[in-house]
Design a protein around this motif. Sequence first.
Motif, mmCIF file in Angstrom:
data_model
loop_
_atom_site.group_PDB
_atom_site.id
_atom_site.type_symbol
_atom_site.label_atom_id
_atom_site.label_comp_id
_atom_site.label_asym_id
_atom_site.label_seq_id
_atom_site.Cartn_x
_atom_site.Cartn_y
_atom_site.Cartn_z
ATOM 1 N N ALA A 108 46.033 55.312 28.814
ATOM 2 C CA ALA A 108 44.983 54.328 28.543
ATOM 3 C C ALA A 108 45.444 52.919 28.936
ATOM 4 N N MET A 109 46.712 52.622 28.707
ATOM 5 C CA MET A 109 47.239 51.306 29.056
ATOM 6 C C MET A 109 47.446 51.182 30.555
ATOM 7 N N GLN A 110 47.743 52.302 31.214
ATOM 8 C CA GLN A 110 47.935 52.276 32.660
ATOM 9 C C GLN A 110 46.665 51.818 33.375
ATOM 10 N N VAL A 111 45.501 52.243 32.868
ATOM 11 C CA VAL A 111 44.218 51.843 33.462
ATOM 12 C C VAL A 111 44.035 50.339 33.360
ATOM 13 N N LYS A 112 44.312 49.781 32.182
ATOM 14 C CA LYS A 112 44.138 48.339 31.961
ATOM 15 C C LYS A 112 45.160 47.533 32.750
ATOM 16 N N LEU A 113 46.370 48.064 32.875
ATOM 17 C CA LEU A 113 47.394 47.378 33.653
ATOM 18 C C LEU A 113 47.010 47.318 35.125
ATOM 19 N N LEU A 114 46.484 48.413 35.637
ATOM 20 C CA LEU A 114 46.070 48.464 37.041
ATOM 21 C C LEU A 114 44.999 47.411 37.328
ATOM 22 N N ARG A 115 44.046 47.298 36.430
ATOM 23 C CA ARG A 115 42.977 46.303 36.637
ATOM 24 C C ARG A 115 43.552 44.882 36.626
ATOM 25 N N ALA A 116 44.455 44.607 35.701
ATOM 26 C CA ALA A 116 45.049 43.274 35.611
ATOM 27 C C ALA A 116 45.806 42.924 36.887
ATOM 28 N N ILE A 117 46.501 43.915 37.456
ATOM 29 C CA ILE A 117 47.271 43.689 38.679
ATOM 30 C C ILE A 117 46.342 43.439 39.862
ATOM 31 N N GLN A 118 45.292 44.256 39.965
ATOM 32 C CA GLN A 118 44.379 44.146 41.098
ATOM 33 C C GLN A 118 43.532 42.872 41.036
ATOM 34 N N GLU A 119 43.073 42.523 39.843
ATOM 35 C CA GLU A 119 42.185 41.365 39.702
ATOM 36 C C GLU A 119 42.954 40.065 39.525
ATOM 37 N N LYS A 120 44.284 40.169 39.314
ATOM 38 C CA LYS A 120 45.101 38.975 39.034
ATOM 39 C C LYS A 120 44.503 38.179 37.881
ATOM 40 N N ALA A 121 44.064 38.911 36.856
ATOM 41 C CA ALA A 121 43.451 38.289 35.691
ATOM 42 C C ALA A 121 43.586 39.224 34.495
ATOM 43 N N VAL A 122 43.588 38.637 33.295
ATOM 44 C CA VAL A 122 43.678 39.431 32.067
ATOM 45 C C VAL A 122 42.592 38.978 31.099
ATOM 46 N N ARG A 123 42.188 39.893 30.221
ATOM 47 C CA ARG A 123 41.223 39.553 29.179
ATOM 48 C C ARG A 123 41.896 39.762 27.832
ATOM 49 N N PRO A 124 42.220 38.663 27.119
ATOM 50 C CA PRO A 124 42.841 38.808 25.797
ATOM 51 C C PRO A 124 41.943 39.602 24.853
ATOM 52 N N VAL A 125 42.544 40.321 23.918
ATOM 53 C CA VAL A 125 41.784 41.078 22.932
ATOM 54 C C VAL A 125 40.903 40.109 22.137
ATOM 55 N N GLY A 126 39.619 40.407 22.069
ATOM 56 C CA GLY A 126 38.688 39.558 21.329
ATOM 57 C C GLY A 126 38.052 38.469 22.157
ATOM 58 N N ASP A 127 38.452 38.340 23.431
ATOM 59 C CA ASP A 127 37.870 37.314 24.301
ATOM 60 C C ASP A 127 36.776 37.936 25.151
ATOM 61 N N THR A 128 35.862 37.109 25.639
ATOM 62 C CA THR A 128 34.751 37.616 26.447
ATOM 63 C C THR A 128 34.921 37.355 27.929
ATOM 64 N N LYS A 129 35.970 36.619 28.291
ATOM 65 C CA LYS A 129 36.159 36.309 29.700
ATOM 66 C C LYS A 129 37.597 36.593 30.145
ATOM 67 N N GLU A 130 37.738 36.826 31.437
ATOM 68 C CA GLU A 130 39.066 37.059 32.000
ATOM 69 C C GLU A 130 39.711 35.731 32.381
ATOM 70 N N LEU A 131 41.023 35.678 32.222
ATOM 71 C CA LEU A 131 41.786 34.472 32.548
ATOM 72 C C LEU A 131 42.696 34.764 33.736
ATOM 73 N N PRO A 132 42.688 33.931 34.776
ATOM 74 C CA PRO A 132 43.520 34.201 35.958
ATOM 75 C C PRO A 132 45.005 34.073 35.641
ATOM 76 N N VAL A 133 45.804 34.928 36.260
ATOM 77 C CA VAL A 133 47.263 34.850 36.131
ATOM 78 C C VAL A 133 47.884 35.034 37.508
ATOM 79 N N ASP A 134 48.990 34.360 37.727
ATOM 80 C CA ASP A 134 49.712 34.433 38.999
ATOM 81 C C ASP A 134 51.132 34.888 38.697
ATOM 82 N N ILE A 135 51.404 36.167 38.928
ATOM 83 C CA ILE A 135 52.733 36.709 38.620
ATOM 84 C C ILE A 135 53.266 37.518 39.798
#
Length: 459
Positions: free
Chosen positions: A245-272
Amino acid sequence: MTTHTALIVDDEPDIRDLLEITLTRMGIKTLTAPDLASALSLLKKHNPQLCLTDMNLPDGNGIELVQWIQQHLPATPVAVITAYGSMDTAIESLKAGAFDFVSKPVELSRLRELVTSALKLTKPDSAVDDATDDPGLLLGNSSQIKRLRNQTRKLARSQAPVFISGESGSGKELVARMIHMQGPRSDAPFIAVNCGAIPSELMESEFFGHKKGSFTGAVENKDGLFRSADGGTLFLDEVADLPLAMQVKLLRAIQEKAVRPVGDTKELPVDIRLLSATHKDLAELVQEGSFRQDLFYRINVIELAVPPLRDRTDDIALLANHILGRIAQEYECEAASLTQDAVDRLKEHDFPGNVRELENILERAFTLCDADKISASDLHLGSTATDGSTNRSISATSEACPTLIPEGDIDLEGYLESIERQAIQKALEATRWNKTAAAKKLGISFRALRYRLKKLGME
């Protein structure tokens, strides 16, 4: 102030103009080419500090240009511009040696970040030569470790995800740190996380952060590991331990270069920069269905293998002396050295635990040796876990502080530490805090007592 030059290769005049305007505003001189042939001609005449190329060109493709630059101008980072959603093409360019990629339509903020990072790789020749001679964290003179150091230097010049494979204790995190330290993100955070050490119910919050009040116990906002590593490097150790289940969410974060904190409604860009590792056979886990194939391909753009210690025995003496020096400094004792028979014995050992096992063996031997010399007998190799060092410690603590093992579940390590602490306290009180006499009473060396006092925080 040195003016950097960048080559822009794209057959669309509008894209060339956009890139040229953006880079010019950054104080960068630009050269432009509409096709592969023109680009090669300019590269041969000039020595640009950066190249931006479209993937699809009238007379070839960006991969061919990446390969040519890798061969003839390896110090010039090249970034590839890909069509939207063409992740396979982007990965192909990274494997060919591209520094990074950016997708159309080009986001100017993302482009500026990429250019800034790429230009940090531009160093004087003398600095490059100095870096070549510096072993950094990867000590050793064997051909295997020299090759590994050379590979880390090359990979540091890319933003490609790297999968570091190797046995437990072989130094995978050190390799990851070296890649980070030698790259353009060296001034930014290096965040290392053991994926197997995070409870599954807390994993999403640990990786992506959470908003205050999003769940019971969320008393304040939390950035999470991705955002903590923003601008730098995120190292996922034991990545094979991630639940599906976490692998799916990790893949999306890597591909979109963005994360959505738990309880937030929007994704935040990250550069790693993403680096990962495990001692397990990840390809086999993919076949078994316990690791997602799409995530495997995404994190395993480039694989880097760390050799086991038994394959580079010529480095053992150098590593051992370095470890002993560090131990002596840490515990404020005189440094010990290995006798030749001890070196020979270490070279014969198989080291299933690799460098970490070597550290443990030497730390134990350091406390038991006499006259600052570690002999083969001090190493206690080939014996069981309850070898001489353990027996001596247990017999000493038992004699000084006899006690019964409590019933029920216990923290064995903490329990034994408390016994040891009591035994040392009693011995010191009985000898009026004469450490030499206390060590003799405990049946251990003065060095061993100094080591234990430091380790237990009793000084």
